[in-house]
Design a protein around this motif. Structure first.
Motif, PDB file in Angstrom:
ATOM      1  N   UNK A 191       0.979  -1.189  -0.075  1.00 18.80           N
ATOM      2  CA  UNK A 191      -0.048  -0.123   0.013  1.00 18.80           C
ATOM      3  C   UNK A 191       0.813   1.148   0.066  1.00 18.80           C
ATOM      4  N   UNK A 192       0.729   2.073  -0.835  1.00 11.22           N
ATOM      5  CA  UNK A 192       1.656   3.362  -1.168  1.00 11.22           C
ATOM      6  C   UNK A 192       0.869   4.400  -1.414  1.00 11.22           C
ATOM      7  N   UNK A 193       1.413   5.856  -1.116  1.00 15.31           N
ATOM      8  CA  UNK A 193       0.775   7.134  -1.387  1.00 15.31           C
ATOM      9  C   UNK A 193       0.901   7.610  -2.892  1.00 15.31           C
ATOM     10  N   UNK A 194       0.258   8.343  -3.191  1.00 15.22           N
ATOM     11  CA  UNK A 194       0.260   9.003  -4.371  1.00 15.22           C
ATOM     12  C   UNK A 194      -0.345  10.501  -4.252  1.00 15.22           C
ATOM     13  N   UNK A 195       0.454  11.422  -3.522  1.00 17.15           N
ATOM     14  CA  UNK A 195       0.061  12.731  -3.148  1.00 17.15           C
ATOM     15  C   UNK A 195      -0.503  13.545  -4.315  1.00 17.15           C
ATOM     16  N   UNK A 196       0.213  13.441  -5.466  1.00 22.62           N
ATOM     17  CA  UNK A 196      -0.140  14.250  -6.485  1.00 22.62           C
ATOM     18  C   UNK A 196      -1.564  14.201  -6.987  1.00 22.62           C
ATOM     19  N   UNK A 197      -1.828  12.851  -7.248  1.00 18.25           N
ATOM     20  CA  UNK A 197      -3.276  12.463  -7.876  1.00 18.25           C
ATOM     21  C   UNK A 197      -4.162  12.392  -6.804  1.00 18.25           C
ATOM     22  N   UNK A 198      -3.902  12.129  -5.638  1.00 21.87           N
ATOM     23  CA  UNK A 198      -4.846  12.339  -4.370  1.00 21.87           C
ATOM     24  C   UNK A 198      -4.958  13.716  -4.090  1.00 21.87           C
ATOM     25  N   UNK A 199      -4.209  14.701  -4.650  1.00 25.33           N
ATOM     26  CA  UNK A 199      -4.518  15.909  -4.332  1.00 25.33           C
ATOM     27  C   UNK A 199      -4.435  16.253  -2.811  1.00 25.33           C
ATOM     28  N   UNK A 200      -3.151  15.754  -2.169  1.00 25.20           N
ATOM     29  CA  UNK A 200      -2.957  15.804  -0.842  1.00 25.20           C
ATOM     30  C   UNK A 200      -1.440  16.186  -0.694  1.00 25.20           C
ATOM     31  N   UNK A 201      -1.294  16.806   0.433  1.00 23.72           N
ATOM     32  CA  UNK A 201       0.203  17.012   0.686  1.00 23.72           C
ATOM     33  C   UNK A 201       0.865  15.523   1.161  1.00 23.72           C
ATOM     34  N   UNK A 202       2.165  15.320   1.128  1.00 20.62           N
ATOM     35  CA  UNK A 202       2.777  13.946   1.476  1.00 20.62           C
ATOM     36  C   UNK A 202       2.428  13.609   2.995  1.00 20.62           C
ATOM     37  N   UNK A 203       2.399  14.661   3.773  1.00 18.63           N
ATOM     38  CA  UNK A 203       2.038  14.038   5.162  1.00 18.63           C
ATOM     39  C   UNK A 203       0.477  13.491   5.377  1.00 18.63           C
ATOM     40  N   UNK A 204      -0.464  14.304   4.566  1.00 20.80           N
ATOM     41  CA  UNK A 204      -1.912  14.076   4.429  1.00 20.80           C
ATOM     42  C   UNK A 204      -2.248  12.615   3.812  1.00 20.80           C
ATOM     43  N   UNK A 205      -1.127  12.505   2.611  1.00 21.59           N
ATOM     44  CA  UNK A 205      -1.236  11.330   1.994  1.00 21.59           C
ATOM     45  C   UNK A 205      -0.816   9.855   3.089  1.00 21.59           C
ATOM     46  N   UNK A 206       0.119  10.244   3.531  1.00 19.37           N
ATOM     47  CA  UNK A 206       0.761   9.190   4.479  1.00 19.37           C
ATOM     48  C   UNK A 206      -0.266   8.864   5.511  1.00 19.37           C
ATOM     49  N   UNK A 207      -0.880   9.759   6.021  1.00 16.25           N
ATOM     50  CA  UNK A 207      -2.074   9.569   7.094  1.00 16.25           C
ATOM     51  C   UNK A 207      -3.166   8.995   6.243  1.00 16.25           C
ATOM     52  N   UNK A 208      -3.395   8.997   5.079  1.00  9.29           N
ATOM     53  CA  UNK A 208      -4.445   8.372   4.516  1.00  9.29           C
ATOM     54  C   UNK A 208      -4.247   6.798   4.601  1.00  9.29           C
ATOM     55  N   UNK A 209      -2.990   6.446   4.394  1.00  9.95           N
ATOM     56  CA  UNK A 209      -2.693   5.116   4.210  1.00  9.95           C
ATOM     57  C   UNK A 209      -3.196   4.193   5.778  1.00  9.95           C
ATOM     58  N   UNK A 210      -2.922   5.116   6.739  1.00  4.60           N
ATOM     59  CA  UNK A 210      -3.229   4.379   8.062  1.00  4.60           C
ATOM     60  C   UNK A 210      -4.856   4.453   8.180  1.00  4.60           C
ATOM     61  N   UNK A 211      -5.420   5.601   7.788  1.00  6.36           N
ATOM     62  CA  UNK A 211      -6.833   5.956   8.343  1.00  6.36           C
ATOM     63  C   UNK A 211      -7.729   5.253   7.238  1.00  6.36           C
ATOM     64  N   UNK A 212      -7.359   5.171   5.992  1.00  2.20           N
ATOM     65  CA  UNK A 212      -8.426   4.640   5.102  1.00  2.20           C
ATOM     66  C   UNK A 212      -7.993   3.484   4.318  1.00  2.20           C
TER      67      UNK A 212
END
Length: 256
Positions: free
Chosen positions: A218-239
């Protein structure tokens, strides 16, 4: 007058030698680079650098060969497992792994991954799931989560219209030829350690001739998620982790 005590430094963390010392093309906060490092560390620890042939798929990770200093073959979209099968059968002494994203593996390449796994090809697949097509503009992927907005489902993925996200680690685990299937994440130190153990285990399956090894990241994609890197990393845990539970879904050697 007393002299200052000599300060001694001990290097405890360094770049693996097989990992190129150069900036990557990945967006800020993208976790492909972290996953590259885990793979690089495992290749070195098993002494596999000189005998490895990697298969680079289409997607954000297509330039894998610029960062991992091993022999690499580039595959057409979705066909990495088929190419890896040909390479392994032609060079059975080589260590062969493919590196694929979710659009590549779970969409256009779904038949390839399913049949290679079902045949029990002695390969290792590193599958990076960031729930979106990264390189081509952020379209909905087979792994896009319910309610997640993309360029092709701007109102959010709807279960009644597009179905639910595909959980590949569980699907792959159900095939007879599979020796190992696991899902991991790299959003925390604890999960990083577990991810490396999973990659080592998948490598062992190929080295011992046990069969097909599959690790989903499971990995982040801040650009296409339209999130900051920190928020994207938090999304991995929360969602993502609640929707795609981490764990080992099959370990045939232990089961035997």
């Amino acid at each position: 007058m007393s002299s200052m005590p000599e300060i001694k430094e001990e290097l405890v963390f360094d770049r693996p030698g097989v990992l190129a010392d150069k900036p990557t093309h990945y967006c800020p906060g993208c976790q492909h680079g972290v996953i590259h490092r885990i793979v690089a560390e495992c290749l070195e620890e098993f002494g596999l650098v000189e005998k490895t042939i990697a298969i680079s798929s289409i997607g954000c990770s297509v330039f894998l060969y610029n960062y991992l200093m091993v022999d690499t073959v580039e595959a057409p979209h979705g066909r990495a497992p088929a190419e890896a099968t040909g390479v392994k059968r032609a060079r059975p002494e080589a260590f062969v792994f493919a590196y694929q994203g979710d659009g590549d593996l779970a969409s256009i390449g779904l038949a390839e991954i399913m049949h290679a796994a079902n045949r029990g090809e002695k390969l290792t697949i590193i599958f990076v799931n960031n729930t979106v097509y990264g390189m081509t503009g952020g379209q909905m992927a087979p792994t896009t989560m319910i309610g997640q907005k993309t360029t092709t489902c701007p109102a959010g993925r709807c279960a009644e219209r597009e179905g639910g996200p595909m959980r590949m680690a569980e699907i792959i685990a159900g095939l007879d030829g599979v020796a190992y299937s696991a899902r991991v994440a790299v959003n925390s130190i604890k999960n990083l350690a577990q991810a490396k153990r999973a990659v080592r285990r998948a490598f062992e399956m190929q080295l011992h001739g046990d069969g097909f090894g599959f690790v989903e990241f499971l990995a982040t994609c801040p650009t296409n998620w339209r999130m900051t890197p920190v928020a994207a990393n938090e999304r991995v845990a929360k969602e993502m982790i609640p929707g795609f539970p981490l764990g080992v879904y099959k370990d045939a050697a232990k089961e035997d």
